[in-house]
Structures are given as C-alpha cells and as structure tokens.
Scaffold this active site. Structure first.
Site, PDB file in Angstrom:
ATOM      1  N   TRP A   1       0.472   2.749   0.003  1.00  0.00           N
ATOM      2  CA  TRP A   1      -0.046   3.182  -1.295  1.00  0.00           C
ATOM      3  C   TRP A   1      -0.661   1.997  -2.033  1.00  0.00           C
ATOM      4  CZ3 TRP A   1       1.098   1.460  -6.183  1.00  0.00           C
ATOM      5  CH2 TRP A   1       0.616   2.231  -7.253  1.00  0.00           C
ATOM      6  N   HIS A   2      -0.027   0.807  -1.904  1.00  0.00           N
ATOM      7  CA  HIS A   2      -0.498  -0.361  -2.641  1.00  0.00           C
ATOM      8  C   HIS A   2      -1.866  -0.827  -2.179  1.00  0.00           C
ATOM      9  CE1 HIS A   2       3.820  -0.512  -3.451  1.00  0.00           C
ATOM     10  NE2 HIS A   2       3.464  -1.040  -4.594  1.00  0.00           N
ATOM     11  N   GLY A   3      -2.072  -0.854  -0.879  1.00  0.00           N
ATOM     12  CA  GLY A   3      -3.348  -1.357  -0.419  1.00  0.00           C
ATOM     13  C   GLY A   3      -3.581  -0.983   1.014  1.00  0.00           C
TER      14      GLY A   3
END
Lengths: 81, 491
Positions: B324-326
């Site tokens: 989700w972050h990157g």
C-alpha cells in the site's frame, strides 16, 4: 436459552481466550472497552464460541456484531432456531 | 498545499473565517471549493481522477442500498472496488507490475512488449481511494445509509485536512458531521490550535532536523562507521513518527477548529511492549481499515485451520499493507517482517505470558519496550532504503567498525573553510538534534491522559504558559523552513 446464562458462559470464554480472569462483560461491552480484544483475538473468540455452543456463524453475522449484546442475541437466536 | 507552508498560513484562517461567516446551507460548497483549491495546488489535472472515483462511488452507494437482490448488490460493490483499485493500479502500480512482467519475460527468454510510462503519482491517491472504498463497503454491509447529497459525498472524500495523508476516515464517523451545523467555539479554537502547533513542532523541528542527518547517512551508507549507522536507524524511527503523527495532528487540529472530530491516528506507538500492540497504536486509521476489510474476512474464512489460518491471514494482510505504501518489493518486505513478528507473537502468546510472570517487571517492561522499538527501527530500514542492496548493507554493518576507527567513534569530516561536520552537521547541531528526543518524550508525557485529562491541563497556568511559549519559540527558531514534504505524501 436465557440471555443472562449465555452472557455468563460467553464471559468464561472471553476470560480464557483473552487470558484475563477479572474480565467482566455486559451487553453493551465493545472491543474498545477491552484492551486485549483486538482483531487477532476476535477470531479466536468466535472459534471458541462456535465450539462451545456447537453452532456456526456466517461471515456477515460475525461482521455485524457491534457489541456483546448483539453477539449474544445471535447465539440465542441460533440456539432456539 | 503543504501544511508547513506560507500558503497554508493564509489559506487556513481565510477558509475557517469564511466558513463561520457563511450561512449553514452554503458551508459545504465553500469547504468543497477550498478543498479543491488545496488539492489543485499540487497538480491541478489530477483532480479529474478524484472526480471520476467520486462519481462512481456516489452512484454505487445509492444503487447498492436500493437493491435487495444480493447478487446485484455485490455487482455494484464490485464496480466501485474495481474503479478505485483500478485507478490505484494504473497510477501507482503500473510500472511496478510492468517491471515484474519484464523480469518474468526475460527469465523465459521473451521480450516484454508493454511500454514503460513516465507519470507522476497523484498525491494522496492511496489515502482517498481507501477512504472512498470504506464508504461503499460500509453501505454494502448495511452500516451506513447512502449519502444522497452529491456535494456532501464529494466533501467526505475531499475534506482538505485529511485528503492527502489521512486519517483515512469511515463514513459513520464523519459523513453526518458535514450535515451538522457547527458553531464557532473558543474551546475548539484553543484545542485545535494547540494540536496544530504541536504537530508543526514535531514536523519542522524534530522530523526535519533529524532528516538532515538521516538523509546524509543514507546518501552513502558505506562511508559511515557501524555506530553511526545504528544511530541513523534509531533516529529515523523518530523522524518518521514525528513526520507522520505531526501531519495527523495538524489535520485533526485544523478540523477541530471548524468543529469537526476526526479519528485518532497515533497513540504513543513507542510505548508498545509488543509488535502487536504497536499496530494498535501506529497509523490506526489504515490498520483498522485493513483489519476490517481484509484481515477479518480472510481470518473468518480460514478459521477452521486453527492457528495457521490466523498466520496466513496476518501475512497476507501485512504484505498487502506494505505494498500500500509504495510500488516496490522493499515495502512488501517491510510489511512481511511485521507480519512475521505478529505471527510469532500470536503463536507464542502463552509462552511469553509465562516468561513475563517469571521475570521481574522492572526488567521485563523496559526489555519488551526496547525489543519492540529495535525491531520496528530495523524494519523501517527497508521502508527508507530505495533498494534491498542498501537496506541489507546497512543492517549488515550496524555492528561492524570501519578500519582505523573504534566502534563508537563518529568520525568528523571537514571541507576547507567550514566547521568539522559529524553525520553531515556540526557537532553542536548533532547534539542539539539528539537532545530533541528526550524533549519529545518529556512533552509527550505531559500530553498523555491521566483520568481523561492531559497531564498538561492539570498543571498551574504559571507552568503551562512557559511551556507553550517555549514550544512556540523552538518552532520559530529551530524549525526547518525549506519546503520539506511530508514522508507520507508520496503514498
């Protein structure tokens, strides 16, 4: 089965799964009120309750409970049904 | 628009003042217009993406609620989820997926025909798509009435305090607040401003001061001694915490001044004694999201497999939340490491409980606190590093020393005509930055609750006001004001 009786049996299960012998639960108790009651323990509670009362909940039923009361209501309904 | 910018210093009072001056029925449109302006300050054309998902989810919500046929309801939900995840896939994960495809094709001797695209990631995309999905999911589950007012629904997604970096709200929490009539209240103004100043302090004083050191070391880790690497890893934990929780505090504070209550996103995460507890205290809005919509359905479906069903659900959830972050495998590893720690803790619960009983509390409590903190700091190396090579190098050299130096030495470097620098800053600045950490912990102690009231509020005014002024003073004179982005903006 009476609500009060179910609650006291559910309380025993809570105490055992959450490993807290002083835990008191009521109809309006929610996961927010009990520190150890997180989403990890929640599944274990569900499994233990299903085993104890010899019943099976649907995913939708489990996700609908907002407090102990709704859970107990669901158990009572299944028990008489 | 950045919270730590001059533009926001003008934007915020103007928006708030007009909000209270306008009659109630016009306020939603004013807030919506302000939020659009806030968003378009970054890159105007990306507002079209927001517009697309807002329209899809608005109609999906109404259609889901109108339908009684379960199959149809599910179809409408799927349309909404596909639209949101599709936007994420295209704008955030396209090149990542494509890179992996190329790797796979090369492995089998083929050439990947799909072209590489250069595009800028729309700001806050992962935040607002998740908040939008929460809406249709809650309508589908019957926990939320669909919002009939299109403008209010758009405002739910676009409300500027939390638009670009959360907290990722739930419709039950906030939608009704946009219908309510908020009156100006002095206590809201004070509480909100206090939280804004505290958030800014954490961001521009602590996080941005630490960032100078961390960026310097991460630029060329191989030039640094083992102890310097260790120090950097630990400092980064404080940086990311102050950066992100600082943002959340400013978001909550600005909303509070206008009378809105947003959900708490951080609850003193470094006080966690287990990694499981850490995830109850860190980025709460994202992890309750994952818990409600991914972990719980998975774990319920797998509940007959006993403990391993739980472990499976944990590992899947944390890998996805890492991603989700990157769009990079380093983020997946970051998530997976945490997933493994949680699985370990869940499998060894009884054993650890016994160990806790047999160890004196004065020893066990600090030991658990420190192991949790060190574990999180190590996992963040994968979060901060661009590549596995860099992360592995840093973690592999934490306890080694460079030739000619002893382990605890922080060698200085001097460029002609400048003072000697340690970790990229003069000695005085290094010590100053290190001193900010005990200060942070002390101030947090004052801000934590005792009997439902912050310790700070119970102090006499003669003590409180000097504290407020010192924080403000430090904010003005020690803050880094060079347009530093927030770490979580890239997500």
């Amino acid at each position: 089965m009476e609500h009060q009786k179910i609650i006291s049996e559910v309380q025993e299960i809570f105490r055992e799964v959450l490993d807290n012998d002083d835990l008191e639960i009521q109809e309006n108790t929610t996961a927010r009120d009990v520190e150890e009651w997180d989403s990890l323990n929640h599944i274990q509670l569900v499994v233990a309750i299903e085993k104890h009362f010899k019943m099976r909940f649907t995913t939708a039923e489990i996700q609908h409970w907002k407090n102990v009361g709704e859970m107990v209501h669901c158990i009572a309904q299944k028990h008489s049904g | 628009m950045l919270f730590n910018s001059v533009a926001f210093l003008i934007f915020f009072p103007v928006v708030t003042l007009l909000y209270f001056l306008l009659p109630h029925k016009l306020r939603w449109s004013w807030l919506l217009a302000a939020s659009c302006f806030f968003y378009m300050f970054f890159k105007p054309e990306y507002i079209l993406i927001l517009g697309f998902t807002i329209v899809v989810d608005y109609f999906a919500g109404i259609l889901i609620a109108q339908q009684s046929d379960p199959k149809r309801r599910k179809q409408y939900l799927l349309i909404s989820l596909v639209a949101n995840i599709g936007v994420l896939a295209v704008f955030k994960y396209y090149n990542f997926l494509n890179d992996n495809l190329t790797g796979l094709a090369t492995l089998f001797g083929f050439k990947n025909p799909v072209p590489y695209l250069t595009m800028l990631l729309p700001i806050g995309l992962s935040f607002h798509t998740f908040q939008a999905m929460s809406y249709t999911l809650e309508v589908y589950r019957g926990n939320q009435e669909p919002e009939k007012h299109f403008g209010i629904y758009a405002l739910y997604v676009m409300f500027y305090p939390q638009l670009v970096a959360g907290p990722i709200e739930r419709p039950q929490n906030v939608l009704h607040q946009f219908h309510q009539r908020h009156h100006f209240r002095l206590d809201n103004l004070y509480a909100g401003l206090q939280q804004i100043v505290w958030g800014l302090f954490k961001k521009v004083v602590i996080a941005d001061r630490i960032a100078i050191i961390v960026d310097h070391v991460y630029a060329q880790p191989s030039l640094h001694n083992g102890f310097s690497l260790l120090l950097t890893i630990l400092l980064y934990s404080f940086q990311i915490y102050c950066d992100f929780s600082g943002y959340s505090d400013i978001a909550l504070g600005t909303a509070k001044v206008m009378g809105f209550d947003l959900m708490k996103n951080f609850n003193f995460p470094f006080r966690s004694k287990t990694v499981t507890e850490f995830w109850r205290r860190w980025h709460i809005s994202l992890y309750t999201w994952f818990s409600d919509y991914l972990y719980t359905p998975l774990a319920i479906a797998q509940r007959d497999r006993g403990k391993w069903g739980v472990v499976f659900a944990i590992l899947v959830t944390f890998s996805v939340s890492g991603l989700w972050h990157g769009a990079s495998w380093t983020f997946v590893v970051y998530g997976l490491l945490h997933g493994m720690a949680l699985s370990y803790e869940s499998l060894n619960k009884k054993y650890r409980k016994r160990a806790a009983k047999n160890t004196p509390a004065w020893l066990y409590a600090p030991f658990s606190l420190l192991t949790t903190f060190f574990f999180c700091s190590a996992a963040w190396v994968y979060f901060r590093s661009g590549t596995f090579a860099q992360a592995n190098y840093i973690l592999g050299h934490v306890f080694t020393r460079q030739p000619g130096h002893n382990y605890f030495e922080v060698p200085g470097h001097q460029v002609w005509g400048e003072p000697v620098k340690y970790l990229g800053v003069p000695a005085s600045e290094l010590f100053g930055t290190l001193a900010l950490i005990p200060l942070l912990l002390l101030l947090e102690q004052l801000l934590s609750n005792r009997k439902n009231e912050a310790v700070l509020q119970r102090l006499p005014a003669a003590v409180r006001w000097p504290i407020y002024y010192s924080v403000l003073f430090l904010l003005i004179f020690l803050g880094v004001y060079s347009k530093n982005n927030f770490i979580y903006f890239q997500f």
